[in-house]
Design a protein around this motif. Structure first.
Motif, PDB file in Angstrom:
ATOM      1  N   GLU A 211       0.756  -1.142   0.008  1.00 31.45           N
ATOM      2  CA  GLU A 211       0.080   0.046  -0.260  1.00 31.45           C
ATOM      3  C   GLU A 211       0.825   1.180  -0.089  1.00 31.45           C
ATOM      4  N   ARG A 212       0.073   2.202  -0.418  1.00 30.51           N
ATOM      5  CA  ARG A 212       0.895   3.538  -0.485  1.00 30.51           C
ATOM      6  C   ARG A 212       1.641   4.179   0.594  1.00 30.51           C
ATOM      7  N   GLN A 213       0.803   3.754   1.876  1.00 35.59           N
ATOM      8  CA  GLN A 213       1.431   4.281   3.046  1.00 35.59           C
ATOM      9  C   GLN A 213       2.872   3.553   3.517  1.00 35.59           C
ATOM     10  N   GLN A 214       2.677   2.457   3.001  1.00 31.71           N
ATOM     11  CA  GLN A 214       3.902   1.612   3.520  1.00 31.71           C
ATOM     12  C   GLN A 214       5.131   2.007   2.560  1.00 31.71           C
ATOM     13  N   TRP A 215       5.098   2.235   1.404  1.00 29.21           N
ATOM     14  CA  TRP A 215       6.241   2.456   0.493  1.00 29.21           C
ATOM     15  C   TRP A 215       6.692   4.053   0.405  1.00 29.21           C
ATOM     16  N   MET A 216       5.766   4.848   0.932  1.00 27.84           N
ATOM     17  CA  MET A 216       6.097   6.256   1.007  1.00 27.84           C
ATOM     18  C   MET A 216       7.394   6.400   1.692  1.00 27.84           C
ATOM     19  N   GLU A 217       7.229   6.091   2.934  1.00 29.65           N
ATOM     20  CA  GLU A 217       8.509   6.410   3.913  1.00 29.65           C
ATOM     21  C   GLU A 217       9.719   5.549   3.652  1.00 29.65           C
ATOM     22  N   ALA A 218       9.612   4.275   3.046  1.00 35.17           N
ATOM     23  CA  ALA A 218      10.637   3.466   2.572  1.00 35.17           C
ATOM     24  C   ALA A 218      11.115   3.891   1.390  1.00 35.17           C
TER      25      ALA A 218
ATOM     26  N   HIS B 181      16.167   6.636  -0.547  1.00 34.15           N
ATOM     27  CA  HIS B 181      16.900   7.600  -1.260  1.00 34.15           C
ATOM     28  C   HIS B 181      17.641   8.528  -0.413  1.00 34.15           C
ATOM     29  N   HIS B 182      16.981   9.122   0.796  1.00 35.47           N
ATOM     30  CA  HIS B 182      17.938   9.821   1.574  1.00 35.47           C
ATOM     31  C   HIS B 182      18.879   9.427   2.508  1.00 35.47           C
ATOM     32  N   VAL B 183      18.565   8.332   3.228  1.00 39.41           N
ATOM     33  CA  VAL B 183      19.552   7.743   4.050  1.00 39.41           C
ATOM     34  C   VAL B 183      20.545   6.681   3.580  1.00 39.41           C
TER      35      VAL B 183
ATOM     36  N   ASN C 262      21.042   6.490   0.150  1.00 45.08           N
ATOM     37  CA  ASN C 262      21.543   7.017  -1.043  1.00 45.08           C
ATOM     38  C   ASN C 262      21.493   6.406  -2.442  1.00 45.08           C
ATOM     39  N   PHE C 263      20.225   5.597  -2.347  1.00 44.00           N
ATOM     40  CA  PHE C 263      19.689   4.954  -3.580  1.00 44.00           C
ATOM     41  C   PHE C 263      19.446   6.124  -4.403  1.00 44.00           C
ATOM     42  N   SER C 264      19.455   5.748  -5.808  1.00 39.51           N
ATOM     43  CA  SER C 264      19.048   6.729  -6.647  1.00 39.51           C
ATOM     44  C   SER C 264      17.443   6.483  -6.643  1.00 39.51           C
ATOM     45  N   ARG C 265      16.753   7.476  -7.186  1.00 43.62           N
ATOM     46  CA  ARG C 265      15.276   7.497  -7.235  1.00 43.62           C
ATOM     47  C   ARG C 265      14.758   6.341  -7.737  1.00 43.62           C
ATOM     48  N   ALA C 266      15.424   5.961  -9.174  1.00 49.68           N
ATOM     49  CA  ALA C 266      14.930   4.827  -9.925  1.00 49.68           C
ATOM     50  C   ALA C 266      15.215   3.430  -8.949  1.00 49.68           C
TER      51      ALA C 266
ATOM     52  N   PRO D  98      14.887  15.076   7.235  1.00 51.43           N
ATOM     53  CA  PRO D  98      13.898  13.834   7.616  1.00 51.43           C
ATOM     54  C   PRO D  98      12.712  14.551   8.130  1.00 51.43           C
ATOM     55  N   LEU D  99      11.744  13.539   8.030  1.00 48.46           N
ATOM     56  CA  LEU D  99      10.285  13.989   8.311  1.00 48.46           C
ATOM     57  C   LEU D  99      10.199  14.474   9.859  1.00 48.46           C
TER      58      LEU D  99
END
Length: 149
Positions: free
Chosen positions: A2-9, A14-16, A18-22, A50-51
């Motif tokens: 679900e969307r809520q599960q993958w958004m923060e992941a 990406h930010h922690v 350092n994965f590219s967005r893709a 960070p949030l």
């Protein structure tokens, strides 16, 4: 997922890590286009990483997808879309008859009435074509194409 599960992941990858967005999208099994749209929304929302600690996944989703949580916002967005005008047969007939007058600049007449020049030229073309179908000698008192629309 679900969307809520993958958004923060997705944000963490990406930010922690350092994965590219893709690469972050591929890691989570998401379409890359979905990830890019998500990151665009995240950037436009004014949120930053960070949030803050108190932000729940539901609040994050509400911040990024407000129209899905606020039905009045969704209806406002749909009402802002520009709709194609529906001209009355009388209006069309009036403009076609005006454009047939000697010395009239058809393009100027169209612009004066807020129309694209080509629209009025198309109305005229249909009118003349319909006149030729009826009979060359007969006088047509009204615009036959207007009754079809």
């Amino acid at each position: 997922m679900e969307r809520q599960q993958w958004m923060e992941a997705l944000l963490r990858l990406h930010h922690v890590q350092n994965f590219s967005r893709a690469a972050a999208c591929r890691q989570l099994g998401l379409k890359v286009s979905t990830g890019y749209k998500f990151f665009r929304r995240f950037g436009e929302s004014g949120l930053s990483w960070p949030l803050h600690d108190e932000m729940t996944p539901t609040e994050l989703e509400q911040a990024l997808y407000p129209s899905e949580f606020n039905p009045s916002r969704a209806s406002q967005l749909s009402s802002e879309r520009r709709r194609r005008p529906n001209f009355t047969p009388e209006f069309k007939r009036y403009l076609v008859e005006q454009s047939m007058q000697p010395g009239i600049n058809v393009a100027r007449l169209a612009r004066e009435h807020g129309l694209n020049d080509n629209l009025l030229f198309n109305w005229r073309r249909r009118y003349l074509k319909e006149q030729d179908k009826n009979s060359p000698e007969a006088h047509v008192s009204k615009c036959p194409i207007c009754d079809v629309w």
